[in-house]
Design a protein around this motif. Structure first.
Motif, mmCIF file in Angstrom:
data_model
loop_
_atom_site.group_PDB
_atom_site.id
_atom_site.type_symbol
_atom_site.label_atom_id
_atom_site.label_comp_id
_atom_site.label_asym_id
_atom_site.label_seq_id
_atom_site.Cartn_x
_atom_site.Cartn_y
_atom_site.Cartn_z
ATOM 1 N N UNK A 117 0.808 -1.212 0.000
ATOM 2 C CA UNK A 117 0.000 0.000 0.000
ATOM 3 C C UNK A 117 0.836 1.253 0.000
ATOM 4 N N UNK A 118 0.302 2.363 0.481
ATOM 5 C CA UNK A 118 0.985 3.667 0.354
ATOM 6 C C UNK A 118 2.277 3.786 1.140
ATOM 7 N N UNK B 292 4.675 2.565 -4.517
ATOM 8 C CA UNK B 292 3.235 2.802 -4.654
ATOM 9 C C UNK B 292 2.987 4.139 -5.358
ATOM 10 N N UNK B 293 3.862 5.109 -5.103
ATOM 11 C CA UNK B 293 3.710 6.441 -5.671
ATOM 12 C C UNK B 293 4.567 6.525 -6.933
ATOM 13 N N UNK C 154 11.095 11.069 -4.811
ATOM 14 C CA UNK C 154 11.257 10.542 -6.165
ATOM 15 C C UNK C 154 10.881 9.067 -6.177
ATOM 16 N N UNK C 155 9.986 8.688 -7.084
ATOM 17 C CA UNK C 155 9.524 7.305 -7.160
ATOM 18 C C UNK C 155 10.646 6.386 -7.653
ATOM 19 N N UNK D 60 0.008 17.131 -2.433
ATOM 20 C CA UNK D 60 0.152 16.019 -3.377
ATOM 21 C C UNK D 60 1.621 15.699 -3.609
ATOM 22 N N UNK D 61 2.438 16.729 -3.694
ATOM 23 C CA UNK D 61 3.848 16.510 -4.024
ATOM 24 C C UNK D 61 4.614 15.819 -2.902
ATOM 25 N N UNK D 62 4.150 15.964 -1.661
ATOM 26 C CA UNK D 62 4.885 15.383 -0.527
ATOM 27 C C UNK D 62 4.153 14.214 0.112
ATOM 28 N N UNK D 63 3.081 13.745 -0.522
ATOM 29 C CA UNK D 63 2.269 12.712 0.122
ATOM 30 C C UNK D 63 3.036 11.431 0.438
#
Length: 431
Positions: free
Chosen positions: A13-14, A19-20, A219-220, A110-113
């Motif tokens: 999950x997150x 996940x991101x 960064x993903x 959103x950018x730091x979620x």
């Protein structure tokens, strides 16, 4: 058992970095949004402090909707009456900017979620402190912006408590914000210097690549193919802010732009005629009855051990003066300058023996329900020759909704302190 869970890594999950997958997330985009918020929230906080000072909360309990503020009111100062449009300007900026920043705030969250779901939740004392400050920052931002918008849109949805909630919530948020900025500003400066803004804004989707991985964890590790460039993302956020500006600013700017204030419930003129400008609350809503403002109405003026009781005709027989002043509300809307006429507050103070510079005054209304049924004004407000007990506006008697038989109008004063349906003025006494 806890150690085994930590060794197994984050659950599905997150909490898992993969996940991101957005290729846009990274220190640069977050830093750009953060820099905008740093400037915007600083202005919001300063104008919010000014808005609070404008209520003169240290003058009387009736003015202070935030009891026990203690040292949080360290900066308070006597609110001036010049320039007469001061409160209209500061509160218009406060409300309009707060709404305009909503897309930027949401984009920043959103950018730091991924950081909000970092694993393990706590691995050291320093990380626990960082997580707590992050919780206060994010929670405080959402709380302050949400309560502000709800109060603007739904009008007193927090009866008697909005000021307390927004005041203390703002201090919690700004405390966490200052801590966050102190820790992150070096990284933001390095990141913005290392990557050209102009070059990034010229980069199309086809050449949009993930940022190099670093210690931020934004960064993903398994990014998806881009469906939007960073230029597009910033453009979308900017467009959202511009739209909100376009449908909000008119309520404060006035003129033909007032018709564009689609998000302002009281941003439209209520009708033609001398009394055809916005109101905060109607006579019916606050329980004003016909007999309260009919022929039996009397104005009681007290002070210095004296008392005078006047009918409306007797008040009209006193020297009348005029002043062109707007009404400006805490919710951000304001009127254009209206032509008020009535008796100067200083002249009413002279009726009960104050021949020199008049003192402050405590104003009471026949209003039976709702907030701000009374207000205390400082001596500098009473002294201003434009401060009136107004009986007429734009050449006509006040309408019941605008405060007939008499209302206070003071330059640079918050709208709720321009008390309507006035029945008693007490000069020189703390009430």
């Amino acid at each position: 058992m806890l150690s085994s869970v930590l060794r197994e890594g984050p659950p599905a999950g997150p909490s898992r970095p993969e996940f991101w997958r957005s290729p846009l997330r990274g220190p640069w985009l977050t830093s750009v949004l953060g820099a905008v918020l740093l400037a915007g929230i600083t202005v919001l906080f300063v104008t919010g402090l000014l808005s609070y000072a404008a209520y003169n909360p240290d003058l009387a309990p009736s003015n202070d909707q935030t009891p026990d503020k203690g040292w949080l009111g360290f900066y308070l100062f006597p609110w001036p009456t010049s320039p007469y449009w001061l409160y209209r300007l500061t509160q218009g900026i406060h409300v309009t900017l707060g709404i305009v920043l909503i897309p930027v705030l949401l984009a920043k969250l959103w950018s730091v979620i991924p950081r909000l779901f970092a694993w393990p939740p706590v691995k050291s004392l320093s990380q626990a402190f960082e997580r707590l400050s992050l919780l206060l920052l994010v929670g405080g931002a959402l709380f302050v912006f949400a309560t502000g918008v709800l109060n603007i849109q739904l009008d007193y949805i927090f009866p008697g408590s909005f000021y307390v909630l927004h005041f203390y919530g703002s201090w919690v948020f700004i405390g966490a914000f200052v801590v966050h900025v102190a820790f992150r500003i070096p990284l933001v400066v390095r990141t913005l210097r290392a990557r050209s803004m102009g070059k990034e804004l010229r980069t199309p989707i086809s050449r949009t690549k993930p940022e190099p991985a670093d210690e931020t964890g934004l960064v993903s590790p398994r990014p998806a193919e881009p469906t939007m460039s960073r230029r597009g993302a910033l453009g979308m956020v900017g467009a959202g802010s511009l739209v909100l500006l376009g449908v909000t600013a008119g309520q404060s700017v006035g003129g033909w732009l007032r018709g564009t204030a689609l998000l302002a419930p009281r941003g439209q003129d209520p009708g033609p005629g001398p009394n055809g400008f916005q109101i905060n609350k109607t006579a019916a809503v606050v329980g004003i009855r016909a007999r309260d403002i009919g022929h039996q109405w009397r104005l009681v003026v007290r002070g210095g051990g004296r008392e005078r009781t006047l009918t409306r005709d007797q008040v009209l027989a006193l020297p009348q003066h005029g002043a062109a002043l707007p009404i400006a509300c805490v919710e951000g809307w304001s009127t254009s300058d209206q032509e008020w006429s009535g008796v100067r507050l200083a002249d009413l103070a002279a009726l009960v023996g104050f021949s020199g510079p008049p003192p402050g005054v405590f104003v009471e209304s026949v209003q039976r329900s709702g907030a701000f049924r009374s207000a205390a004004l400082r001596d500098n407000q009473v002294r201003d020759p434009r401060s009136l007990l107004a009986l007429r506006v734009n050449g006509a008697d006040l309408s019941p909704d605008h405060g007939y038989p008499a209302r206070v109008i003071v330059p640079a004063n918050p709208g709720v302190h321009n008390t309507k349906w006035v029945t008693r003025l007490t000069f020189g006494e703390r009430v």
